[in-house]
Design a protein around this motif. Structure first.
Motif, short mmCIF file in Angstrom:
data_model
loop_
_atom_site.label_atom_id
_atom_site.label_comp_id
_atom_site.label_asym_id
_atom_site.label_seq_id
_atom_site.Cartn_x
_atom_site.Cartn_y
_atom_site.Cartn_z
N THR A 1 1.17 0.94 -18.45
CA THR A 1 2.61 1.06 -18.63
C THR A 1 2.95 2.54 -18.73
OG1 THR A 1 2.74 -1.05 -19.82
CG2 THR A 1 4.59 0.45 -20.08
N ILE A 2 3.91 2.95 -17.92
CA ILE A 2 4.33 4.35 -17.87
C ILE A 2 5.79 4.42 -18.28
CG2 ILE A 2 4.70 6.35 -16.35
CD1 ILE A 2 2.38 5.22 -14.60
N ILE A 3 6.10 5.28 -19.25
CA ILE A 3 7.48 5.49 -19.69
C ILE A 3 7.79 6.97 -19.61
CG2 ILE A 3 9.09 5.35 -21.63
CD1 ILE A 3 7.65 2.88 -22.59
N ASN A 4 8.88 7.29 -18.93
CA ASN A 4 9.29 8.69 -18.75
C ASN A 4 8.14 9.54 -18.20
OD1 ASN A 4 11.85 8.12 -19.77
ND2 ASN A 4 11.26 8.63 -21.87
N GLY A 5 7.35 8.93 -17.32
CA GLY A 5 6.27 9.66 -16.66
C GLY A 5 4.99 9.76 -17.45
N HIS A 6 4.97 9.20 -18.68
CA HIS A 6 3.76 9.27 -19.51
C HIS A 6 3.12 7.89 -19.62
CE1 HIS A 6 4.67 13.34 -20.85
NE2 HIS A 6 5.93 12.94 -21.06
N VAL A 7 1.80 7.85 -19.52
CA VAL A 7 1.07 6.59 -19.70
C VAL A 7 1.08 6.27 -21.19
CG1 VAL A 7 -1.11 5.39 -19.46
CG2 VAL A 7 -0.37 6.99 -17.68
N VAL A 8 1.70 5.13 -21.53
CA VAL A 8 1.81 4.73 -22.94
C VAL A 8 0.95 3.51 -23.26
CG1 VAL A 8 4.11 5.72 -23.20
CG2 VAL A 8 3.88 3.34 -22.46
N GLN B 1 0.83 -1.21 0.00
CA GLN B 1 0.00 0.00 0.00
C GLN B 1 0.87 1.26 0.00
OE1 GLN B 1 -2.65 -0.79 3.39
NE2 GLN B 1 -4.25 -1.32 1.92
N GLY B 2 1.82 1.27 -0.89
CA GLY B 2 2.74 2.40 -0.98
C GLY B 2 2.30 3.44 -1.99
N THR B 3 3.08 4.52 -2.04
CA THR B 3 2.82 5.62 -2.96
C THR B 3 4.10 5.98 -3.71
OG1 THR B 3 1.09 6.54 -1.53
CG2 THR B 3 2.06 8.03 -3.15
N ILE B 4 3.96 6.18 -5.01
CA ILE B 4 5.06 6.65 -5.84
C ILE B 4 4.66 8.00 -6.41
CG2 ILE B 4 6.51 6.22 -7.87
CD1 ILE B 4 5.80 3.23 -7.57
N LEU B 5 5.50 8.99 -6.23
CA LEU B 5 5.24 10.33 -6.75
C LEU B 5 6.17 10.58 -7.93
CD1 LEU B 5 3.42 12.79 -6.17
CD2 LEU B 5 5.30 13.74 -4.80
N ILE B 6 5.59 11.02 -9.03
CA ILE B 6 6.32 11.26 -10.28
C ILE B 6 6.21 12.74 -10.63
CG2 ILE B 6 6.42 10.74 -12.75
CD1 ILE B 6 5.04 8.03 -12.03
N ASP B 7 7.36 13.33 -10.91
CA ASP B 7 7.39 14.72 -11.37
C ASP B 7 8.11 14.75 -12.72
OD1 ASP B 7 7.31 17.42 -11.68
OD2 ASP B 7 8.58 17.92 -9.98
N GLY B 8 7.37 15.08 -13.76
CA GLY B 8 7.96 15.04 -15.09
C GLY B 8 8.27 13.61 -15.49
#
Length: 386
Positions: free
Chosen positions: A376-383, A19-26
């Motif tokens: 699937t997320i690549i470089n912060g973008h959902v692809v 139950q963790g959290t990952i924060l993505i900036d850019g």
């Protein structure tokens, strides 16, 4: 900013977080926490409750984008079979970002691939590491020159032997590689003299320029070698010229475990989910991964796409686990170990602060064949995904 919340985060590098959290900036991971974070209203949230979150998977050796899916001769640019030594050709120039296999890769959670020329030539050319999303190759590049493809064993001698041309034997293959590396040594010496006396600077030779990078240890040889004696020959030549080398395929690596452990070369095994289509594959089996890992060697698992379609790399890892390695090691064999093998572990291969935001959300454990990729997320973008 984006946040993935409530998921089971398999960081690979460190502990698994429930139950963790990952924060993505850019395009980067900026925070990983146990439990919830206080998020502002403008953060895009992905709720991964009941899901498993992993780093993007890595294909350590294949031909995606170069041998195009379902295109036949028209889309096959894998081998420049006009000379046994073509160090000057570049995988970069053959990749079609619109190859359907990239779509399959993203659907399968594969975010990074090492793609390259084939093994018809002794020296095949430059290899490259790219992300699996994009329309312009330059925008997909993670490592522009990841190594020089070289090949031992049956393939080069079959191609050129049929033409009554060097190399037609394993001796000839080794000789061609030695000859070219020796030429590169001479070219480097002339260039060094030319720096002091410009009139003595040799004409630029694109092939020699590439091999000089190998001599300077700026890039390694990426050696196609299945049989134990071919593996030893590859390492012997690397030692003679004091250059770096990795062993790709390593089908009979289990026969020379202590030697490989002593030499400390990076090893990738596969494609093992395939038939024994030639003599040098007679000892093909997932036990090779187990035996090498039990000896303390960090083994990467490869698909050699399109030999095995790249999206099935989790199944290959699962079969290695079935043979006796732990599921943790099996997952590392398609994430952090390939990242180390390719010299990109500072960017990808695990979920850590500061690394690229290449992340996959699964419906269940990724090595369970029933689990589906949900995002699937690549470089912060959902692809891929909703």
């Amino acid at each position: 900013m984006k946040a993935i919340i409530n998921g089971t985060i398999i960081t690979v590098a460190n502990e698994t977080i429930e139950q963790g959290t990952i924060l993505i900036d850019g395009d980067k991971i900026v925070q990983i926490s146990k439990g919830a974070l206080e998020l502002s209203a403008d953060v895009e949230v992905f709720d991964a409750t009941g899901k498993v979150v992993t780093p993007g998977l890595i294909e350590v050796h294949g031909h995606i984008g170069i041998c195009e899916e379902g295109m036949g001769w028209e889309g096959d640019d894998t081998n420049e079979m006009t000379d046994p030594s073509t160090p000057y050709v570049r995988a970069l120039d053959a990749i079609n970002p619109f190859d359907r296999a990239f779509v399959d890769a993203r659907k399968g959670g594969v975010t990074t691939v090492h793609t390259m020329p084939g093994s018809a030539n002794v020296i095949g050319g430059e290899t490259i590491v790219i992300k699996t999303a994009g329309t312009i190759v330059e925008d997909m590049v993670l490592k522009a020159v990841a190594g020089i493809k070289v090949a031992f064993g049956e393939n080069p001698k079959r191609i050129y032997g049929d033409r009554k041309q060097l190399p037609s034997t394993r001796m000839g293959t080794a000789a061609v590689l030695r000859r070219e590396l020796t030429k590169a040594q001479g070219y480097l010496e002339k260039c060094q003299i030319g720096k002091q006396d410009p009139e003595k600077m040799p004409d630029k030779d694109l092939g020699m320029e590439v091999l000089v990078k190998v001599l300077k240890k700026e890039i390694p040889l990426r050696a196609h070698a299945h049989r134990a004696d071919d593996i030893v020959t590859a390492i012997r030549i690397a030692d003679e010229f004091n250059v770096d080398i990795t062993i790709e395929h390593c089908t009979e690596g289990h026969k020379i475990v202590e030697f490989l452990k002593q030499k400390q070369v990076n090893i990738a095994v596969g494609p093992t989910l395939s038939s024994r289509s030639k003599i040098e594959l007679q000892d093909l089996g997932f036990e090779t991964v187990k035996i090498l890992m039990e000896a303390g060697i960090e083994v990467s698992i490869l698909t050699d796409h399109p030999v095995i379609p790249v999206q099935y790399i989790p199944i290959c890892a699962a079969l290695a686990a079935k043979e006796g390695i732990t599921e943790e090691e099996a997952l590392k064999a398609i994430t952090i170990y390939p990242a180390k093998h390719l010299g990109i572990a500072d960017r990808v291969g695990s979920i850590e602060v500061g690394k690229d935001a290449d992340i996959v959300i699964w419906s269940g454990y990724p090595l369970d064949y029933r689990s589906k990729v949900e995002r699937t997320i690549i470089n912060g973008h959902v692809v891929y995904g909703n």
